[in-house]
Design an enzyme around this catalytic site. Structure first.
Site, PDB file in Angstrom:
ATOM      1  N   GLU A   1     -13.690  -4.016 -34.272  1.00  0.00           N
ATOM      2  CA  GLU A   1     -12.565  -4.509 -33.476  1.00  0.00           C
ATOM      3  C   GLU A   1     -12.594  -6.041 -33.457  1.00  0.00           C
ATOM      4  O   GLU A   1     -11.555  -6.693 -33.428  1.00  0.00           O
ATOM      5  CB  GLU A   1     -12.677  -3.957 -32.035  1.00  0.00           C
ATOM      6  CG  GLU A   1     -11.558  -4.398 -31.114  1.00  0.00           C
ATOM      7  CD  GLU A   1     -11.569  -3.692 -29.757  1.00  0.00           C
ATOM      8  OE1 GLU A   1     -12.445  -2.828 -29.525  1.00  0.00           O
ATOM      9  OE2 GLU A   1     -10.717  -4.014 -28.919  1.00  0.00           O
TER      10      GLU A   1
ATOM     11  N   GLU B   1     -15.747   6.314 -14.112  1.00  0.00           N
ATOM     12  CA  GLU B   1     -15.117   5.879 -12.865  1.00  0.00           C
ATOM     13  C   GLU B   1     -13.848   6.655 -12.539  1.00  0.00           C
ATOM     14  O   GLU B   1     -13.454   6.750 -11.377  1.00  0.00           O
ATOM     15  CB  GLU B   1     -14.830   4.366 -12.913  1.00  0.00           C
ATOM     16  CG  GLU B   1     -13.719   3.899 -13.859  1.00  0.00           C
ATOM     17  CD  GLU B   1     -14.185   3.641 -15.302  1.00  0.00           C
ATOM     18  OE1 GLU B   1     -15.254   4.146 -15.682  1.00  0.00           O
ATOM     19  OE2 GLU B   1     -13.459   2.949 -16.043  1.00  0.00           O
TER      20      GLU B   1
ATOM     21  N   HIS C   1     -14.964   6.938 -19.509  1.00  0.00           N
ATOM     22  CA  HIS C   1     -14.788   6.189 -18.257  1.00  0.00           C
ATOM     23  C   HIS C   1     -15.157   7.069 -17.066  1.00  0.00           C
ATOM     24  O   HIS C   1     -14.291   7.722 -16.485  1.00  0.00           O
ATOM     25  CB  HIS C   1     -13.334   5.732 -18.109  1.00  0.00           C
ATOM     26  CG  HIS C   1     -12.951   4.648 -19.056  1.00  0.00           C
ATOM     27  ND1 HIS C   1     -13.163   3.318 -18.777  1.00  0.00           N
ATOM     28  CD2 HIS C   1     -12.392   4.692 -20.282  1.00  0.00           C
ATOM     29  CE1 HIS C   1     -12.737   2.588 -19.794  1.00  0.00           C
ATOM     30  NE2 HIS C   1     -12.265   3.392 -20.720  1.00  0.00           N
TER      31      HIS C   1
ATOM     32  N   PRO D   1      13.409  -7.990   8.854  1.00  0.00           N
ATOM     33  CA  PRO D   1      13.332  -7.568   7.450  1.00  0.00           C
ATOM     34  C   PRO D   1      13.364  -6.046   7.297  1.00  0.00           C
ATOM     35  O   PRO D   1      13.983  -5.528   6.362  1.00  0.00           O
ATOM     36  CB  PRO D   1      11.988  -8.148   6.981  1.00  0.00           C
ATOM     37  CG  PRO D   1      11.723  -9.289   7.898  1.00  0.00           C
ATOM     38  CD  PRO D   1      12.320  -8.908   9.223  1.00  0.00           C
TER      39      PRO D   1
ATOM     40  N   GLY E   1       0.790  -1.237   0.000  1.00  0.00           N
ATOM     41  CA  GLY E   1       0.000   0.000   0.000  1.00  0.00           C
ATOM     42  C   GLY E   1       0.820   1.283   0.000  1.00  0.00           C
ATOM     43  O   GLY E   1       0.454   2.256   0.647  1.00  0.00           O
ATOM     44  N   LYS E   2       1.896   1.271  -0.771  1.00  0.00           N
ATOM     45  CA  LYS E   2       2.734   2.483  -0.820  1.00  0.00           C
ATOM     46  C   LYS E   2       1.984   3.632  -1.482  1.00  0.00           C
ATOM     47  O   LYS E   2       2.135   4.782  -1.071  1.00  0.00           O
ATOM     48  CB  LYS E   2       4.023   2.151  -1.586  1.00  0.00           C
ATOM     49  CG  LYS E   2       5.040   3.255  -1.624  1.00  0.00           C
ATOM     50  CD  LYS E   2       6.443   2.721  -1.827  1.00  0.00           C
ATOM     51  CE  LYS E   2       6.561   1.672  -2.919  1.00  0.00           C
ATOM     52  NZ  LYS E   2       6.416   2.211  -4.283  1.00  0.00           N
ATOM     53  N   GLY E   3       1.170   3.312  -2.496  1.00  0.00           N
ATOM     54  CA  GLY E   3       0.405   4.354  -3.177  1.00  0.00           C
ATOM     55  C   GLY E   3      -0.598   4.999  -2.239  1.00  0.00           C
ATOM     56  O   GLY E   3      -0.736   6.228  -2.202  1.00  0.00           O
TER      57      GLY E   3
ATOM     58  N   GLY F   1     -12.597  -2.725 -21.973  1.00  0.00           N
ATOM     59  CA  GLY F   1     -11.858  -3.915 -22.366  1.00  0.00           C
ATOM     60  C   GLY F   1     -11.408  -3.815 -23.810  1.00  0.00           C
ATOM     61  O   GLY F   1     -11.804  -2.894 -24.535  1.00  0.00           O
TER      62      GLY F   1
ATOM     63  N   LYS G   1       8.117  -9.897  13.510  1.00  0.00           N
ATOM     64  CA  LYS G   1       9.569  -9.872  13.353  1.00  0.00           C
ATOM     65  C   LYS G   1      10.013  -8.551  12.695  1.00  0.00           C
ATOM     66  O   LYS G   1       9.442  -8.128  11.696  1.00  0.00           O
ATOM     67  CB  LYS G   1      10.035 -11.053  12.481  1.00  0.00           C
ATOM     68  CG  LYS G   1       9.601 -12.421  12.989  1.00  0.00           C
ATOM     69  CD  LYS G   1      10.055 -12.692  14.403  1.00  0.00           C
ATOM     70  CE  LYS G   1      11.521 -13.042  14.512  1.00  0.00           C
ATOM     71  NZ  LYS G   1      11.899 -13.326  15.935  1.00  0.00           N
TER      72      LYS G   1
ATOM     73  N   GLN H   1     -20.180   0.081 -26.066  1.00  0.00           N
ATOM     74  CA  GLN H   1     -20.106  -0.366 -27.464  1.00  0.00           C
ATOM     75  C   GLN H   1     -20.828  -1.698 -27.638  1.00  0.00           C
ATOM     76  O   GLN H   1     -21.552  -1.910 -28.618  1.00  0.00           O
ATOM     77  CB  GLN H   1     -18.632  -0.503 -27.877  1.00  0.00           C
ATOM     78  CG  GLN H   1     -17.864   0.821 -27.819  1.00  0.00           C
ATOM     79  CD  GLN H   1     -16.391   0.668 -28.173  1.00  0.00           C
ATOM     80  OE1 GLN H   1     -15.868  -0.447 -28.282  1.00  0.00           O
ATOM     81  NE2 GLN H   1     -15.698   1.782 -28.348  1.00  0.00           N
TER      82      GLN H   1
ATOM     83  N   CYS I   1     -17.436   2.260 -21.555  1.00  0.00           N
ATOM     84  CA  CYS I   1     -16.592   2.204 -22.749  1.00  0.00           C
ATOM     85  C   CYS I   1     -16.914   0.960 -23.593  1.00  0.00           C
ATOM     86  O   CYS I   1     -17.891   0.963 -24.322  1.00  0.00           O
ATOM     87  CB  CYS I   1     -15.119   2.279 -22.364  1.00  0.00           C
ATOM     88  SG  CYS I   1     -14.107   2.895 -23.719  1.00  0.00           S
TER      89      CYS I   1
HETATM   90  N1  GLN Z   1     -11.758  -1.723 -27.178  1.00  0.00           N
HETATM   91  C1  GLN Z   1     -12.600  -0.566 -27.266  1.00  0.00           C
HETATM   92  C2  GLN Z   1     -11.953   0.548 -28.067  1.00  0.00           C
HETATM   93  O1  GLN Z   1     -10.754   0.594 -28.213  1.00  0.00           O
HETATM   94  C3  GLN Z   1     -12.997  -0.085 -25.884  1.00  0.00           C
HETATM   95  C4  GLN Z   1     -11.857   0.419 -25.082  1.00  0.00           C
HETATM   96  C5  GLN Z   1     -12.178   0.553 -23.618  1.00  0.00           C
HETATM   97  O2  GLN Z   1     -13.105  -0.067 -23.120  1.00  0.00           O
HETATM   98  N2  GLN Z   1     -11.398   1.323 -22.895  1.00  0.00           N
HETATM   99  O3  GLN Z   1     -12.630   1.412 -28.542  1.00  0.00           O
END
Ligand code: GLN
Length: 538
Positions: free
Chosen positions: A406, A512, A510, A189, A15-17, A355, A186, A386, A382
């Site tokens: 794709e 998130e 995104h 380390p 957990g350094k971040g 993805g 210990k 699609q 994302c």
């Molecule tokens: N593979 C998709 C694209 O390149 C979606 C990319 C993603 O989900 N970040 O558009």
């Protein structure tokens, strides 16, 4: 400017971040302007070309930088956007030095690893500080003490300390194991990793003692003696139930007081109030909420998996905790889903996150169909947006072979396709940093769910993708599944949503990446609210 270097010892993954983010938060809440900076030892120029399973999520900033997931922790803890100066890799550092040499930037000097590489690192630290007009830079040294990969970053620390002895401190986060066969903590380390630091010319000022439980007095004294630090400069960092406890724990251990004293600074204010409020919401949230994330990366074990989707998980938590729910997140393997799609009935909401590529794609598409037909809240991020378009085209608009190019470049119905500028980059193998990246504005359709949730007509969100909605099919997407967000010029589809559904939203961006504990993302808030209304069969 003052400088706080943070290093890790004994093992990675402790957990350094989060520790660095907590230090930055605490210094910030003491009234100082902070510039956090992560320096990764990798030769990759950025994190965009690294496999998320090996390296964790790629965190994209507003300016389009593809950075390490720790930048996400910094932004979430500090509640402010960062930029490319807050992230560096050895690859960037070497590239700058070599490019400068090629343009005679060293005036005919013999260019050497030392001092030129550490000097470039120091220049970047100062640049990050300037960009934030910071009083203090907090620099996380990637990797663990004792590796060959990061020695130049430690060397930068040593050289800077030599130049400005009063303005530089080093905090070492290190691990005290409790071997089950011994049943006791210990400290050896940690002593060894401090010795290793010493051999690089660095004496830590503060030790953060990570372990399963708080360090006791005996070990505190022993560590102080052998590592040459004051006992009160050893701060306990026991395991926590959630990462939001970390800054509160450090506060209770007196960390910011010790830091400020060493840097000879006076606290301007003391306020972790909002943070403590959120942390108590986290601890008291007790109504369970079952969310399924459908993806393909699931054969690699839970640990790496959580790292690959950390911002999605955090965004879900921010929105759930704020509304009093405790999210129970399950990983659903899209490769196995087709055999048992009914398992999705066990969830109050489903997410298909970002993805790439074609593996196990049909399972994701089937999951989306199931959510659409059975009115289970669905949030597509994302790729998840699609594929929602592909699913609707196939199963409702009767374009049986509809696809994204794709997966099937020759499909008769390329509802998601690649634009010519992106195609050119692929043909030239120009992969690094060339996707549609960073913050893009989006205008929202009046009367839509997303317009209501955001509460404003125009937003800005972060992107990372190559493929886009194909506008040739725009006419067909205006009934049930319709376009509710586009680029300001109307040319790029950014959001689709479903009418007459508790929650069915797909975003080309995104969301998130912009959710914060103290400022949860409106779309995640809407998704959690809709999910909380779903009653599961008992
Ligand atoms: N593979 C998709 C694209 O390149 C979606 C990319 C993603 O989900 N970040 O558009």
């Amino acid at each position: 400017m003052k400088y706080i270097f943070v290093s890790g010892g004994v093992i990675s993954g402790i957990g350094k971040g989060v520790a660095t983010a907590s230090i930055a938060l605490k210094i910030g809440s003491a009234g100082f302007k902070v510039a956090p900076l992560k320096i990764d030892p990798y030769l990759n120029v950025d994190a965009g070309t690294m496999n998320p399973i090996h390296h964790g999520e790629v965190f994209v900033l507003d300016d389009g930088s593809e950075t390490d997931q720790d930048l996400g922790n910094y932004e979430r803890f500090l509640d402010e956007p960062l930029n490319k100066t807050n992230y560096a890799t050895s690859g960037q550092v070497y590239l700058s030095v070599i490019q400068r040499e090629r343009s005679l930037g060293y005036d005919g000097d013999c260019v050497e690893a030392v001092p030129h590489i550490p000097e470039e690192i120091i220049r970047r630290i100062d640049e990050a500080g300037k960009s934030k007009k910071a009083d203090i830079a907090v620099i996380e040294i990637g990797g663990t003490v004792g590796e060959m990969q990061n020695v130049f970053i430690f060397e930068a620390n040593r050289m800077l300390k030599l130049k400005k002895p009063e303005d530089v401190i080093h905090i070492h986060l290190s691990y005290l194991p409790i071997p089950p066969s011994l049943g006791e903590m210990k400290s050896k380390p940690v002593q060894m990793s401090v010795k290793e630091l010493n051999s690089m010319g660095i004496q830590p000022d503060i030790l953060l003692a990570r372990s399963g439980v708080p360090v006791d007095e005996i070990r505190r004294k022993k560590l102080a003696l052998f590592c040459s630090v004051e006992p009160e400069d050893i701060i306990s960092a026991p395991d926590v139930r959630n990462i939001y406890e970390v800054p509160v724990n450090y506060e209770d251990g007196g960390l910011s007081g010790r830091i400020l004293q060493k840097l000879r600074l006076k606290r301007k204010n003391k306020d972790l109030k909002e943070w403590r409020k959120f942390e108590s919401k986290v601890s008291s949230a007790d109504k369970p909420l079952k969310i399924g994330i459908v993806g393909k990366y699931f054969s690699t074990g839970d640990f790496t998996l959580a790292d690959s989707y950390i911002s999605v998980i955090e965004a879900l938590k921010h929105a759930a905790f704020t509304q009093g729910y405790k999210p129970e997140i399950a990983w659903i393997d899209s490769g196995k889903l087709l055999k048992d799609i009914d398992q999705l009935r066990d969830y109050q909401g489903i997410i298909v996150p970002g993805g790439f590529g074609s593996r196990d794609i049909e399972g994701k598409i089937e999951a989306i169909r199931f959510c659409r037909v059975n009115k289970i809240p669905y949030f597509g991020l994302c790729y998840g947006m699609q594929l929602a378009v592909v699913e609707y085209a196939r199963n409702v608009l009767r374009m049986a072979e509809a696809n994204t190019t794709e997966i099937d470049p020759k499909t008769k119905y390329p509802v998601i396709h690649i634009m010519s500028d992106q195609q050119k980059k692929l043909l030239e193998k120009d992969y690094g940093g060339t996707m549609r990246l960073g913050a893009w504005e989006c205008k929202l359709k009046p009367g839509s769910l997303v317009r209501k949730l955001y509460g404003k007509p125009k937003i800005s969100e972060r992107h990372r993708h190559r493929y886009e909605f194909n506008n040739e099919f725009l006419k067909q997407f205006n009934k049930e599944l319709y376009v509710s967000g586009t680029s300001p010029d109307g040319k790029l589809v950014e959001i689709v949503e479903m009418k007459d559904h508790p929650f069915f939203v797909g975003t080309q961006f995104h969301p998130e990446l912009k959710s914060r504990p103290l400022d949860p993302h409106p779309l995640f808030m809407g998704f959690i609210k809709a999910a909380s209304k779903i009653i599961l069969p008992s």
